[in-house]
Design a protein around this motif. Structure first.
Motif, PDB file in Angstrom:
ATOM      1  N   GLY A   1      21.857  45.446  19.399  1.00 59.08           N
ATOM      2  CA  GLY A   1      22.276  45.193  18.027  1.00 59.08           C
ATOM      3  C   GLY A   1      22.442  46.415  17.157  1.00 59.08           C
ATOM      4  N   GLY A   2      22.134  47.587  17.666  1.00 56.51           N
ATOM      5  CA  GLY A   2      22.311  48.806  16.884  1.00 56.51           C
ATOM      6  C   GLY A   2      23.784  49.081  16.620  1.00 56.51           C
ATOM      7  N   THR A   3      24.065  49.713  15.500  1.00 53.23           N
ATOM      8  CA  THR A   3      25.462  50.005  15.159  1.00 53.23           C
ATOM      9  C   THR A   3      25.725  51.492  14.955  1.00 53.23           C
ATOM     10  N   GLY A   4      24.700  52.315  15.050  1.00 53.47           N
ATOM     11  CA  GLY A   4      24.890  53.756  14.895  1.00 53.47           C
ATOM     12  C   GLY A   4      25.838  54.302  15.946  1.00 53.47           C
ATOM     13  N   LEU A   5      26.747  55.144  15.534  1.00 53.56           N
ATOM     14  CA  LEU A   5      27.752  55.783  16.392  1.00 53.56           C
ATOM     15  C   LEU A   5      28.760  54.797  16.986  1.00 53.56           C
ATOM     16  N   LEU A   6      28.674  53.524  16.632  1.00 58.56           N
ATOM     17  CA  LEU A   6      29.612  52.546  17.172  1.00 58.56           C
ATOM     18  C   LEU A   6      31.035  52.834  16.721  1.00 58.56           C
TER      19      LEU A   6
END
Length: 96
Positions: free
Chosen positions: A24-29
């Motif tokens: 669920g992480g969105t960093g660097l996505l």
């Protein structure tokens, strides 16, 4: 041996980022961009499963790389390890 360890470390790092996105992480996505970014942000079951397969493939690639230089890899013939590592590397390159 240093190159194999570096390649394995990079594969493990790449798997960690994919795992982060799967959870669920969105960093660097936003660095992925396009439809893949949109799919990852919508968090559908298919996307989570696909990311899980990607994580496993990257971990497998890292293990294959390490098997070329670690004593535990000697259980398999060197020819088999080189073949699997080559196929795995080509697969990851095509994926990338």
């Amino acid at each position: 041996m240093r190159w194999a360890h570096l390649a394995a470390a990079l594969a493990f790092a790449s798997a960690a980022i994919s795992l982060y996105w799967m959870l669920g992480g969105t960093g660097l996505l936003d660095t992925v961009g396009g439809e893949i970014e949109e799919l990852a942000r919508e968090r559908s079951t298919a996307t989570v499963v696909t990311l899980g397969v990607v994580v496993l493939a990257k971990l497998f690639g890292a293990a294959l790389t390490l098997s070329l230089v670690q004593p535990w890899g000697e259980r398999f013939s060197r020819r088999a390890r080189v073949l699997l590592a080559t196929v795995g590397g080509a697969g990851l390159a095509l994926y990338g």
